[in-house]
Design a protein around this motif. Structure first.
Motif, PDB file in Angstrom:
ATOM      1  N   VAL A 107      70.785  15.110  -0.557  1.00  0.00           N
ATOM      2  CA  VAL A 107      71.132  14.150  -1.608  1.00  0.00           C
ATOM      3  C   VAL A 107      71.337  14.941  -2.887  1.00  0.00           C
ATOM      4  O   VAL A 107      70.414  15.615  -3.366  1.00  0.00           O
ATOM      5  CB  VAL A 107      70.028  13.091  -1.807  1.00  0.00           C
ATOM      6  CG1 VAL A 107      70.407  12.130  -2.920  1.00  0.00           C
ATOM      7  CG2 VAL A 107      69.747  12.347  -0.518  1.00  0.00           C
ATOM      8  N   HIS A 108      72.557  14.883  -3.427  1.00  0.00           N
ATOM      9  CA  HIS A 108      72.843  15.550  -4.701  1.00  0.00           C
ATOM     10  C   HIS A 108      72.224  14.702  -5.792  1.00  0.00           C
ATOM     11  O   HIS A 108      72.535  13.515  -5.931  1.00  0.00           O
ATOM     12  CB  HIS A 108      74.353  15.698  -4.903  1.00  0.00           C
ATOM     13  CG  HIS A 108      74.695  16.651  -5.980  1.00  0.00           C
ATOM     14  ND1 HIS A 108      74.724  16.286  -7.309  1.00  0.00           N
ATOM     15  CD2 HIS A 108      74.990  17.972  -5.937  1.00  0.00           C
ATOM     16  CE1 HIS A 108      75.040  17.329  -8.034  1.00  0.00           C
ATOM     17  NE2 HIS A 108      75.205  18.376  -7.229  1.00  0.00           N
ATOM     18  N   ALA A 128      62.818  20.034   0.873  1.00  0.00           N
ATOM     19  CA  ALA A 128      63.050  21.108  -0.096  1.00  0.00           C
ATOM     20  C   ALA A 128      63.880  20.556  -1.240  1.00  0.00           C
ATOM     21  O   ALA A 128      64.674  19.625  -1.066  1.00  0.00           O
ATOM     22  CB  ALA A 128      63.774  22.273   0.557  1.00  0.00           C
ATOM     23  N   THR A 129      63.673  21.139  -2.419  1.00  0.00           N
ATOM     24  CA  THR A 129      64.436  20.750  -3.599  1.00  0.00           C
ATOM     25  C   THR A 129      64.974  22.019  -4.241  1.00  0.00           C
ATOM     26  O   THR A 129      64.253  22.999  -4.378  1.00  0.00           O
ATOM     27  CB  THR A 129      63.544  19.995  -4.600  1.00  0.00           C
ATOM     28  OG1 THR A 129      62.986  18.866  -3.934  1.00  0.00           O
ATOM     29  CG2 THR A 129      64.343  19.523  -5.797  1.00  0.00           C
ATOM     30  N   GLY A 130      66.235  21.994  -4.605  1.00  0.00           N
ATOM     31  CA  GLY A 130      66.845  23.129  -5.270  1.00  0.00           C
ATOM     32  C   GLY A 130      68.341  22.936  -5.376  1.00  0.00           C
ATOM     33  O   GLY A 130      68.932  22.142  -4.636  1.00  0.00           O
ATOM     34  N   HIS A 131      68.954  23.649  -6.313  1.00  0.00           N
ATOM     35  CA  HIS A 131      70.404  23.584  -6.512  1.00  0.00           C
ATOM     36  C   HIS A 131      70.864  22.147  -6.760  1.00  0.00           C
ATOM     37  O   HIS A 131      71.881  21.701  -6.232  1.00  0.00           O
ATOM     38  CB  HIS A 131      71.157  24.181  -5.331  1.00  0.00           C
ATOM     39  CG  HIS A 131      70.766  25.585  -5.018  1.00  0.00           C
ATOM     40  ND1 HIS A 131      71.142  26.639  -5.800  1.00  0.00           N
ATOM     41  CD2 HIS A 131      70.001  26.102  -4.024  1.00  0.00           C
ATOM     42  CE1 HIS A 131      70.641  27.756  -5.292  1.00  0.00           C
ATOM     43  NE2 HIS A 131      69.941  27.461  -4.227  1.00  0.00           N
ATOM     44  N   ASP A 132      70.066  21.394  -7.537  1.00  0.00           N
ATOM     45  CA  ASP A 132      70.376  20.004  -7.889  1.00  0.00           C
ATOM     46  C   ASP A 132      70.492  19.088  -6.681  1.00  0.00           C
ATOM     47  O   ASP A 132      71.267  18.127  -6.673  1.00  0.00           O
ATOM     48  CB  ASP A 132      71.660  19.913  -8.730  1.00  0.00           C
ATOM     49  CG  ASP A 132      71.446  20.391 -10.138  1.00  0.00           C
ATOM     50  OD1 ASP A 132      70.308  20.257 -10.641  1.00  0.00           O
ATOM     51  OD2 ASP A 132      72.401  20.904 -10.751  1.00  0.00           O
TER      52      ASP A 132
END
Length: 179
Positions: free
Chosen positions: A65-66, A30-34
């Motif tokens: 991972v930020h 998932a990708t989100g919130h940077d």
């Protein structure tokens, strides 16, 4: 049920299961919130847990991972369910757990923005009016309505959206499409 820190014995018991011998059964990205997140899930059937009615134990390892800083965080979460392996396989359990986290995210917003879990205001420990009768349920409904109305507006935070709506009474009605 997610085994949190307040269930130390159950958490210790879940942690001691032979997770290294259990193969990976589900993986989601998932990708989100940077940040990018990979969740790995393992499930095993259990009999003698400190949780009555538990049929399966779940281990979720989240690697985040930020994207801006590159900082990596790894968190392991344990859960139990009364569902048998026939009733819910690993992929379905992963969906149920993600659904649970969306509910937790709503509760987090209510706790932080509306200070819902704060102790009573009185020094004597007597409950306030918001903690008796049907008032807590009614207030939770109103707060959920406010959050649901503000999310699609693009407000940076729910708190900033509330402040903006409070400055003009007609904005609240417009948010609810009542004007």
């Amino acid at each position: 049920m997610i085994a949190k820190r307040n269930t130390k014995k159950l958490r210790r018991q879940l942690k001691s299961l032979p997770w290294t011998q259990i193969p990976l059964q589900d993986r989601t990205r998932a990708t989100g919130h940077d940040r990018q997140e990979i969740c790995r899930l393992k499930v095993c059937t259990v009999d003698d847990l400190l949780f009555p009615g538990a049929h399966q134990a779940v281990q979720i390892v989240r690697r985040r991972v930020h994207r801006k800083t590159g900082k990596i965080s790894l968190k392991t979460v344990y859960a139990v369910t009364g569902l048998t392996a026939e009733q819910a396989g690993p992929a379905q359990l992963a969906r149920l757990i993600r659904g649970h986290w969306t509910v937790e995210a709503l509760h987090h917003v209510r706790d932080v923005t509306f200070i819902e879990d704060a102790p009573p205001a009185s020094d004597r420990g007597t409950p306030t009016r918001l903690r008796t009768g049907n008032t807590p349920r009614a207030m939770a409904t109103c707060r959920n309505l406010a959050i649901g109305a503000l999310r699609p507006t693009g407000a940076r935070t729910i708190a900033s959206g509330l402040r903006r709506a409070a400055r003009d009474q007609t904005r609240s009605l417009a948010l609810l499409h009542l004007t």
